[in-house]
Design an enzyme around this catalytic site. Structure first.
Site, PDB file in Angstrom:
ATOM      1  N   GLY A   1     -81.173 -43.169  10.175  1.00 46.96           N
ATOM      2  CA  GLY A   1     -81.301 -44.623  10.070  1.00 46.96           C
ATOM      3  C   GLY A   1     -81.652 -45.265  11.399  1.00 46.96           C
ATOM      4  O   GLY A   1     -82.503 -46.159  11.464  1.00 46.96           O
ATOM      5  N   CYS A   2     -81.020 -44.812  12.462  1.00 52.78           N
ATOM      6  CA  CYS A   2     -81.274 -45.386  13.786  1.00 52.78           C
ATOM      7  C   CYS A   2     -82.694 -45.066  14.254  1.00 52.78           C
ATOM      8  O   CYS A   2     -83.335 -45.880  14.911  1.00 52.78           O
ATOM      9  CB  CYS A   2     -80.244 -44.871  14.787  1.00 52.78           C
ATOM     10  SG  CYS A   2     -78.563 -45.405  14.371  1.00 52.78           S
ATOM     11  N   THR A   3     -83.185 -43.895  13.890  1.00 53.75           N
ATOM     12  CA  THR A   3     -84.554 -43.519  14.251  1.00 53.75           C
ATOM     13  C   THR A   3     -85.554 -44.399  13.516  1.00 53.75           C
ATOM     14  O   THR A   3     -86.484 -44.944  14.133  1.00 53.75           O
ATOM     15  CB  THR A   3     -84.801 -42.032  13.931  1.00 53.75           C
ATOM     16  OG1 THR A   3     -83.881 -41.241  14.696  1.00 53.75           O
ATOM     17  CG2 THR A   3     -86.228 -41.629  14.271  1.00 53.75           C
TER      18      THR A   3
ATOM     19  N   ALA B   1     -85.491 -47.923  15.098  1.00 55.70           N
ATOM     20  CA  ALA B   1     -86.123 -47.967  16.424  1.00 55.70           C
ATOM     21  C   ALA B   1     -87.643 -47.860  16.314  1.00 55.70           C
ATOM     22  O   ALA B   1     -88.381 -48.546  17.029  1.00 55.70           O
ATOM     23  CB  ALA B   1     -85.564 -46.849  17.304  1.00 55.70           C
TER      24      ALA B   1
END
Length: 146
Positions: A34-36, A39
């Site tokens: 999710g963070c990838t 970003a």
């Protein structure tokens, strides 16, 4: 105990960006799915944010080395800040108890803040769902006057 942050309130520690719009997005952990995605979405829209007069900063508790590796691995075009001391995370109220799969732990709640050129919080997105989020924040940033 920190003051509850709300739209219209002066944002903590944003003096370096006075006169510019600032998007601060807090994410749980570098290089997780999710963070990838989040970003990468913000990075793809970097030029559009610049046209809207907005800077974008991603913040997590990951060490600087992990942030640097994450940025390099995915060719991210936005700055990532490391807050291992949790000072900024706590000031923005995004560090606290979380639970997953019946386990309770301390961590970051995925949250985004749009701060106006006057240093006040213009908009808050709590408990962010990643897909399409960067575009939603961009639309709000475009509407916000400098």
């Amino acid at each position: 105990m920190p003051t509850e942050l709300a739209e219209g309130v002066k944002a903590p520690a944003s003096a370096d960006f006075k006169g510019r719009k600032l998007v601060l997005y807090f994410y749980p952990k570098a290089d997780t799915p999710g963070c990838t995605r989040e970003a990468i979405e913000f990075s793809k829209l970097r030029a559009e944010y610049q046209k809207a007069g907005a800077d974008v900063l991603g913040v997590s508790a990951d060490p600087v080395e992990a942030q640097d590796n994450f940025k390099k691995k995915h060719s991210l075009g936005i700055p990532l800040l490391s807050d291992e001391t949790h000072k900024m995370l706590e000031a923005y109220g995004v560090w606290g108890k979380k639970s997953m799969y019946g386990r309770t732990f301390l961590g970051i709640t995925r949250t985004t803040f749009l701060i106006g050129g006057d240093g006040r919080i213009a908009r808050i997105w709590p408990k962010v769902k990643v897909d399409g989020h960067a575009a939603d924040v961009l639309a709000a940033a475009k509407l916000l006057p400098l």
